[in-house]
Design an enzyme around this catalytic site. Structure first.
Site, PDB file in Angstrom:
ATOM      1  N   ASP A 167       0.876  -1.168   0.000  1.00  0.00           N
ATOM      2  CA  ASP A 167       0.000   0.000   0.000  1.00  0.00           C
ATOM      3  C   ASP A 167       0.921   1.227   0.000  1.00  0.00           C
ATOM      4  O   ASP A 167       2.140   1.127   0.166  1.00  0.00           O
ATOM      5  CB  ASP A 167      -0.945   0.000   1.211  1.00  0.00           C
ATOM      6  CG  ASP A 167      -2.171   0.887   0.962  1.00  0.00           C
ATOM      7  OD1 ASP A 167      -2.104   1.761   0.071  1.00  0.00           O
ATOM      8  OD2 ASP A 167      -3.192   0.728   1.660  1.00  0.00           O
TER       9      ASP A 167
HETATM   10  C1  NOJ Z   1      -3.964   3.987   0.233  1.00  0.00           C
HETATM   11  C2  NOJ Z   1      -5.157   3.079   0.356  1.00  0.00           C
HETATM   12  O1  NOJ Z   1      -5.091   2.376   1.568  1.00  0.00           O
HETATM   13  C3  NOJ Z   1      -5.276   2.092  -0.783  1.00  0.00           C
HETATM   14  O2  NOJ Z   1      -6.496   1.418  -0.663  1.00  0.00           O
HETATM   15  C4  NOJ Z   1      -5.160   2.777  -2.107  1.00  0.00           C
HETATM   16  O3  NOJ Z   1      -5.337   1.868  -3.148  1.00  0.00           O
HETATM   17  C5  NOJ Z   1      -3.788   3.437  -2.178  1.00  0.00           C
HETATM   18  N1  NOJ Z   1      -3.700   4.424  -1.119  1.00  0.00           N
HETATM   19  C6  NOJ Z   1      -3.515   4.093  -3.522  1.00  0.00           C
HETATM   20  O4  NOJ Z   1      -4.285   5.219  -3.674  1.00  0.00           O
END
Ligand code: NOJ
Length: 744
Positions: A282
């Site tokens: 993530d």
């Molecule tokens: C953080 C989020 O937790 C995740 O779900 C998302 O896909 C990513 N950022 C990218 O934007």
């Protein structure tokens, strides 16, 4: 010469047979594997590490040109302009040494331009075919602009509505989540891969939804058995459905941050499930392992992540900065890097990016908000709305003078919900707009509150205006920003003065229909007496207004069901239907008001409940009314006793006993009465939507493989344990009579 040829043939045959025999979850082929190997063999270590680097593409393409030319970027996220995406690809493909195209990623969570209901609303449809269709629409729109990878579906089981990200998943239930997971993966990727295939990314692996207290990013403490019985099955189902990529989660589980968790990433995902897709972190979740105190610096966490099984670094820049050194120092093996790069290249080949890295900018425009897309979004919003109360006022008769009020009546941005990056409010049909279009000149409107958190001392004008109408529609709920990532809440009542606004509408004496549009199940018990009917719509997306108007006036009969338990008060969280059997189940004990003064403590009649709120929720999982009524009868099983490899055939008659055509979501729950560990009171094992004309009845046969009753018991293996079971067929998780059966 001849010998060399025979040798080459033998080697090739070995490679082919070896690839043919290895399990592939993403559907790779010997041809693709050969291309991957050939390309890999030409890559320098720096180029390999470059593939493992994902960056956010804010700003000018020129800023990234050097890094792209030297092969230092494998993927970009957050660029959706097809002109710019083509430019990015052109530099990567035409100006870098090996010409490897980029994977362009975006959070396409519930639609791209055409927004569908938020995922919790998608789950409320209990309609996997429709959800697959919606994901396909999202893929068609996004891929037309060059986005070939979405960070969706989110498969985190969420049992605490304080957690803002409950909006982004399928709710509390493992089985429903798994069914929706498959549907979304198939929808995004397409049943056959082509230029409209958008790689799905199942996330967040794993346990993220169990954050302590519903506070986003917080620790989780899930045992291996809980993971295996409740949290992992939707991921496994999505892997089986062919999900191409997976994202690690932010949380630490029992002290181990997911991005460095070898057990879940290597042993389970790669080892047990044979996943041969791409694992991405993530956003900076690798870097956050430093904040967790799980690593000293970026070099350290890069080493931990790659050795745990991460292939691609989203925005920590740990791989690009330190991997070469880590490999040269022997801390990371070249074979580890090679495997990561294989996983990345495999997806690029599967998506056909090498053949076709560019998009047609003009053609891309034509598919956005296509009429068929808007139609699918409307149908989904219709199926996802849940009727929670109706004293008979709904459906309204056309011709009535309507008074509309409430902060969500005309909130084109907010009804799109969380993660609607590319949905444009100019395209949103709000309830007010839909009603005005339907009944020109017949709809009066006073917003009452201009946004959901606003407080006002009085609503005299609302009451007066309501008196002049035949029916009052009050649109309440949450602004989009009140749910989603990092937007947890400790108070789940309607915000601001919304409850007072509803009361003011009711004070008019006219029939009041409340419509709640929100990102989570709010605690609306106190609002129920202030309305004659209540329709709950998890933020319904672009076409939400039209869908709600169609429901309110009876063109469509509500059929959505709660994908998550609705609490009476936030203090009940977490409360979910499939909790384990306790030693002292509630059996109607004394509530607070009935306790005599100076009552003596007793050990008799003590059960599991709250003195002030009892043991039950406001609305159970799987609940939802219709304008018609349904009756279940004749529930029979084909046998009294089954063996572990049997299929249970359940037959029942479902009758539409009311005056309207309608669709019921028939649900089958099972309880395993005695196990090697305590078992849930009920678990959903099957559901289906049954459409019936008014007065019609039909015999339905459902099949449940006995293997679906398997769980990880005391000895740590997954199997069906023999013994007695109860089975319910019903319209929600809290009703129906049980039937008994045995498994040998
Ligand atoms: C953080 C989020 O937790 C995740 O779900 C998302 O896909 C990513 N950022 C990218 O934007």
């Amino acid at each position: 010469m001849k010998r060399t040829k025979i040798l080459i043939m033998a080697v090739l045959a070995a490679v082919v047979s070896c690839t043919q025999h290895r399990t592939t979850t993403v559907g790779t082929t010997p041809e693709i594997e050969n291309r991957v190997e050939k390309l890999l063999s030409q890559m320098t270590l720096q180029e390999k590490i470059g593939q493992m680097n994902q960056v956010s593409a804010g700003g000018d393409v020129a800023n990234y040109a050097d890094a792209l030319r030297s092969g230092q970027i494998g993927s970009i996220l957050n660029e959706v302009d097809p002109v710019k995406i083509n430019e990015f690809q052109r530099i990567a493909v035409e100006q870098s040494r090996l010409g490897i195209p980029l994977l362009v990623a975006r959070d396409v969570i519930h639609g791209f331009h055409t927004e569908f209901p938020i995922p919790l609303g998608l789950a409320a449809t209990f309609d996997p075919e429709l959800v697959e269709e919606g994901a396909r629409v999202a893929a068609v729109e996004a891929t037309a602009q060059g986005v070939r990878w979405t960070f969706s579906p989110m498969l985190d089981i969420a049992r605490d509505p304080r957690w803002g990200r409950i909006a982004e998943g399928s709710g509390e239930d493992t089985y429903l989540d798994a069914v929706m997971a498959r549907a979304m993966v198939l929808g995004y990727q397409g049943r056959n891969l082509d230029s409209t295939s958008m790689a799905a990314c199942i996330k967040h692996f794993v346990g993220y939804g169990a954050a302590e207290g519903g506070r986003d990013y917080n620790s989780t403490y899930l045992t291996e058995r809980q993971l295996r019985n409740t949290y992992l099955p939707p991921f496994e189902e999505a892997v089986k459905a062919g999900a191409m990529t997976l994202m690690t989660s932010f949380n630490d589980n029992d002290g181990v941050p997911s991005t460095g968790n070898t057990f879940v990433l290597k042993d389970i995902l790669r080892g047990e499930w044979g996943f041969d897709g791409l694992v991405v972190t993530d956003w900076n979740s690798m870097g956050e392992m430093i904040s967790h105190g799980f690593g000293t610096d970026r070099r350290d966490v890069a080493e931990k992540a790659v050795n745990a099984g991460v292939d691609m670094d989203m925005m920590t820049f740990g791989f690009i900065s330190h991997m070469e050194d880590l490999v040269n120092s022997g801390a990371v093996k070249v074979s580890t890097i090679d495997n990561a790069v294989r996983n990345i290249l495999r997806i690029k080949f599967l998506l056909g990016l090498f053949e076709n890295p560019y998009v047609d900018v003009e053609a891309a425009k034509a598919v956005q908000y296509a009429p068929a897309h808007l139609d699918a979004a409307r149908r989904t919003a219709e199926e996802s709305a849940i009727l929670l109360k109706n004293d008979g006022i709904l459906p309204l008769k056309p011709g009535a003078r309507i008074f509309v009020t409430g902060p969500l009546a005309d909130a084109p941005h907010d009804q799109l919900g969380t993660w609607a990056f590319d949905g444009e409010k100019e395209h949103t049909v709000t309830p007010l707009k839909a009603l005005q279009a339907r009944f020109p000149g017949k709809v009066s409107y006073v917003p009452g509150l201009s946004y959901s958190r606003e407080s006002k001392p009085s609503f005299a004008g609302v009451t007066a205006a309501a008196r002049r109408a035949d029916a009052v529609l009050v649109f309440l709920g949450e602004e989009a920003i009140l749910s989603g990532e990092a937007h947890s809440l400790a108070d789940l009542n309607l915000q601001g003065s919304q409850s007072e606004l509803l009361k003011a509408a009711k004070a008019s004496g006219k029939p009041v229909v409340a419509v709640v549009m929100a990102g989570r199940p709010l605690t609306i018990e106190r609002d129920l007496p202030s309305c004659n009917a209540l329709l709950y719509s998890f933020h319904p997306g672009t076409m939400g207004g039209e869908a709600l108007a169609n429901l309110i006036f009876g063109d469509v009969n509500p059929s959505g069901k709660t994908p998550v338990t609705f609490l009476r008060t936030v203090g009940q969280a977490p409360l979910y239907y499939s909790h384990n059997m306790t030693g002292r189940p509630y059996s109607g004990q004394t509530l607070l008001a009935d306790i005599p003064l100076e009552a003596g403590q007793t050990s008799l009649g003590n059960t599991s409940y709250y003195l002030d709120y009892g043991a039950y929720p406001l609305f159970p999982f799987g609940y939802g009314l219709s304008y018609t009524t349904f009756e279940y009868s004749g529930i029979t099983l084909d046998k009294a006793e089954y063996s572990a490899d049997d299929t249970i055939r359940v037959t029942f008659t479902l009758a539409n006993t009311g005056k309207y055509d309608g669709t019921e979501v028939a649900q089958i729950y099972v309880r395993d009465l005695v196990g090697s560990i305590t078992r849930p009171v009920k678990e959903l094992k099957h559901f289906e939507r049954v459409a019936l004309k008014a007065g019609e009845s039909r015999t339905v046969e459902a099949q449940i493989p006995v293997s679906a009753l398997a769980f990880v018991g005391l000895d740590g293996t997954k199997k069906v344990e023999s013994g007695d079971f109860l089975l319910w067929v019903s319209g929600d998780s809290a009703s129906g009579e049980s039937t008994r059966f045995k498994v040998k």
